[in-house]
Scaffold this active site. Structure first.
Site, short mmCIF file in Angstrom:
data_model
loop_
_atom_site.label_atom_id
_atom_site.label_comp_id
_atom_site.label_asym_id
_atom_site.label_seq_id
_atom_site.Cartn_x
_atom_site.Cartn_y
_atom_site.Cartn_z
N ARG A 31 0.79 -1.22 0.00
CA ARG A 31 0.00 0.00 0.00
C ARG A 31 0.84 1.28 0.00
NH1 ARG A 31 -4.28 1.42 4.62
NH2 ARG A 31 -5.21 -0.57 4.00
N HIS A 77 -7.95 -3.65 -7.77
CA HIS A 77 -7.74 -3.01 -6.47
C HIS A 77 -9.06 -2.91 -5.72
CE1 HIS A 77 -4.94 -0.70 -3.96
NE2 HIS A 77 -5.91 0.19 -3.75
N TYR A 121 -17.26 13.91 -13.25
CA TYR A 121 -17.10 15.13 -14.06
C TYR A 121 -15.77 15.18 -14.81
CZ TYR A 121 -21.00 16.74 -11.20
OH TYR A 121 -22.20 16.86 -10.56
#
Length: 815
Positions: A31, A77, A121
């Site tokens: 990670r 993931h 967006y």
């Protein structure tokens, strides 16, 4: 099995230790920390690979970010969409990464810490340089492992055709490990890799000739080459990073500070807010306005200054007290061989070079296999065209494709692969042109095979290939350095005038430790009212000083306090001051005996003289008492047993000293008799004392003047004497008598002072009354008289304490 039998009885420490150990291993390896080979964390690698697989590349149209996030979560993931999107956005922020790996359309955040627009967006695609990280991934150059649900596979590492770990840096926190690797200039890093390939034993010193230091995307100035060198040698080090600021002169007499670059990873809005708070809180004088004028053309923060403000001083103050200057700490930790390691620059370069050796070797093997396979086919096709008529007859006589293959293999000794190519050959390929093309292709394939075999058979050739590739990338993506590097760390000097409004004020200090500053206006409006005092307290200083000055406060316990005038509370003349214990803590029976104002420690060549009750005197340089730590009282001199300081005087080195004891002995000598010692030293004997005798006071005066001396006895008598009554001798003598000895009720001195014009002496008696007298009104006496009685001690009580009344004075008026 019962319900209780389903559970294991284990110690809590063991369970927590085991679970946290597994969790730590996961966040370290999978990670928070980057891989030393491609410089990517797992989530970053998965995002780039997912976009590559989806053909969301720089030469195609932009695609909604939400679609990419969905692919990453669905295939590689299985974590929160926000964490994936945040990682994706960071790779596109050109103020966070030196070479952005993702291009994004829409709001992808800002240097002010504004969040990006929602992923529905924004649109994104891989940047051109990202294709170099993923190039040749389809040629079995890296290992693949099954994804989380084993429906597909993902790469363990990317081929990384440029050293991304150093180019884009990394930051992250895991369990027990953190990493801070700064970004660098691509050209410099590639040159360093080539230098390391050419000379594996190259030193950090030599590497720094090409890789000057970090190159932050936000520019700025790095100070401290030694810190960079240490970081490159050990993996840890620190440098000073400051923004780029210039002082511009406006049409009038005013100036402004214009900031065009800020330190790496600093929130601009927070920095500007802090600057404005400094202005509002009057922490720094001279700032009129702080404006953020940044727009799409670039960063610009303007700090407008007041007229005649010290622009250099204000800028230095901003460097020191805001994020316009920060300390960047290198902590170059990365995953190498599945283990977190602190890596030096040579180790990072080695990790990348070894990775490239592995990638180029596998790539060459793949290409060689492919070239050999194709050469074999081409060889068959050329042979087939040379016996074309016979082949066609054989194929026409065959029942089907499989029979045709078997027949031509048997008849003409073709291989299985060649036979397959022949039977699937299209008719238009049987032209004369095609034979030429085939022969040309065969020649090129032979050349390719020779080159690939040379690469695989010769390490030097392998390294040449790596270097050639790196040079091409450098040529394609070369950019000038943005961060300037300065060898030395500049010491920030801030004049107090920058932080404090220069104003003349009146400071009052009392024996019991009450202190305040009062505006001259408040004092002027008091109509001659006396200073507000607690019962039995009296002032030891009334000084007109500037807010930029400092005060030295000395106590009877041999300690001193340094306080800045501007830090004292601003209190009206008619109100009580603040107790000094709010600045530093005093002992129970400790009180103030002297206050000395200071304008500048450095420019003074004066001395401090300390007189103690047990007959010691000490002389030290005044400038030794400049203290930066002001949280507690500091030691001015070491006192032995129950000794106390009775007076502290400032001298220029040419003063005379007069010491008086309670038994009526006075000693006069020059201060040069007293050796100059260090700050904490105890001093030397000032006067020879007998049992039950102690020093009442020590005074200094100009050796050219002839002052009067005044004593006050416990019986309420006061006497004035001229200095000529005494003989100047040397230190540590018994001295001369100052009182006439009486058999019954002998006089003892309670107060002794060298008198100047207009001096008033005050004393307190046992019943608490305070009396004032003007000694210069008394006629001059000889050494053998006991003076005139001012009060009747049988009525008022014996004199307990004597002091010289503090007069309003301007200590620096003559400067």
């Amino acid at each position: 099995m019962s319900q209780t039998e389903k559970f294991l009885d284990l110690p809590l420490e063991e369970v927590i230790g085991d679970r946290f150990g597994r969790y730590s291993k996961y966040i370290i390896q999978d990670r928070a920390l980057p891989d030393a080979r491609d410089g990517l964390k797992p989530v970053q690698r998965r995002i780039l690979y997912a976009m590559h697989v989806e053909k969301n590349t720089f030469d195609k149209h932009f695609r909604k970010s939400a679609k990419t996030v969905g692919v990453v979560i669905g295939n590689y993931h299985p974590h929160g969409d926000s964490s994936v999107y945040e990682a994706m956005v960071r790779l596109s922020q050109d103020w966070k990464v030196r070479n952005a790996l993702i291009e994004m359309h829409g709001n992808n955040g800002s240097m002010d810490g504004d969040p990006p627009a929602a992923m529905r967006y924004t649109e994104a695609r891989l940047s051109k340089i990202s294709s170099e990280l993923l190039r040749d991934i389809d040629k079995e150059t890296v290992d693949f492992i099954p994804n989380f649900d084993e429906t597909t596979s993902e790469p363990v590492v990317l081929p990384a055709k440029f050293p991304n770990l150093l180019v884009n840096g990394s930051t992250g926190i895991s369990a027990g490990y953190a990493t801070d690797i700064p970004p660098h200039n691509l050209e410099e890093v590639i040159d360093a890799v080539i230098m390391k390939i050419d000379n594996p034993e190259v030193t950090v010193q030599d590497l720094m000739k090409v890789i000057k230091g970090p190159d932050f995307p936000t520019g700025g100035i790095i100070q401290g080459v030694d810190g960079i060198k240490k970081a490159y040698e050990t993996g840890r080090g620190k440098v000073i990073v400051r923004g780029k600021a210039e002082i511009e002169t406006l049409r009038s007499t005013r100036e402004q500070i214009v900031i065009t670059e800020i330190p790496y990873e600093i929130n601009k809005a927070t920095m500007v807010k802090k600057m404005d708070e400094l202005r509002l809180d009057r922490k720094v004088e001279g700032i009129a306005e702080v404006r953020d004028e940044s727009d799409r053309t670039g960063l610009r923060v303007v700090v407008e200054l007041k007229k005649e403000a010290n622009s250099e001083g204000v800028l230095n103050y901003l460097y020191k007290n805001t994020d316009l200057q920060i300390t960047y700490h290198f902590n170059m930790v990365a995953i190498q061989d599945k283990t977190p390691k602190l890596l030096s620059l040579p180790q990072m370069l080695d990790a990348y070079i070894n990775h490239q050796k592995d990638v180029v070797t596998k790539q060459s093997k793949f290409d060689l296999e492919k070239a050999k396979s194709r050469a074999h086919i081409v060889e068959g096709l050329i042979k087939a065209i040379s016996i074309l008529d016979e082949l066609i007859a054989t194929i026409r006589a065959s029942k089907d494709k499989a029979d045709a293959k078997q027949r031509i293999i048997a008849a003409y000794s073709f291989t299985e692969a060649q036979a397959e190519a022949i039977v699937t050959l299209q008719l238009y390929r049987l032209t004369n042109t095609d034979i030429t093309q085939l022969e040309k292709e065969a020649a090129e394939l032979r050349k390719t095979i020779d080159e690939l075999e040379a690469i695989l058979g010769n390490e030097k050739k392998l390294f040449q290939t790596i270097k050639k590739d790196l040079r091409q990338i450098k040529k394609a993506f070369i950019e000038p350095r943005r961060t300037m590097i300065k060898a030395e760390i500049e010491e920030l000097k801030i004049n107090i005038e920058v932080t404090v409004a220069s104003e003349d004020v009146l400071v009052s200090i009392t024996r019991d430790g009450y202190i305040k500053r009062t505006s001259l206006r408040s004092y002027g409006a008091s109509n001659g009212e006396n200073l507000a005092l607690k019962e039995n307290d009296y002032p030891i200083g009334l000084l007109e000083v500037n807010t930029t000055d400092k005060l030295l406060l000395f106590t009877n316990k041999g300690k001193y306090i340094v306080s800045s005038v501007h830090e004292l509370p601003d209190i009206r003349w008619k109100d009580n001051g603040m107790h000094v214990s709010n600045i530093v803590q005093l002992e129970k029976d400790e009180h103030l005996i002297q206050c000395i104002p200071v304008r500048d420690f450095k420019d003074t060549t004066d001395y401090l003289l300390f007189f103690t009750k047990n007959g010691m005197v000490k002389r030290s340089e005044f400038k030794l008492y400049d203290a930066h730590r002001r949280s507690k009282a500091l030691i001015a001199l070491n006192l032995k047993n129950d000794d106390q300081v009775v007076n502290v005087c400032q001298t220029n080195g040419n003063s005379d000293v007069f010491i008086a004891s309670n038994k009526g002995f006075g000693l006069w000598y020059h201060e040069s008799e007293i050796n100059v010692v260090g700050q904490r030293a105890a001093g030397v004997k000032a006067i020879l004392l007998k049992d039950d005798e102690y020093v009442v006071n020590g005074q200094v005066f100009d050796d050219l003047s002839e002052p009067s001396l005044a004593v006050v006895t416990q019986r309420g008598a006061c006497k004035r004497m001229k200095l000529q009554e005494f003989e100047k001798t040397s230190r540590a003598k018994r001295g001369l008598v100052m009182l006439r000895e009486l058999k019954s009720k002998p006089h003892q001195i309670r107060g002794f002072f060298v008198l100047n014009e207009n001096d008033t002496i005050c004393f307190q008696t046992a019943n608490g009354d305070t009396h004032r007298l003007f000694p210069l009104e008394l006629s001059s006496s000889d050494r053998y008289s006991n003076g005139s009685f001012i009060i009747d001690s049988d009525t008022h009580g014996e004199v307990t304490e004597v002091w010289k009344e503090a007069k309003y004075r301007k200590p620096f008026s003559e400067l």
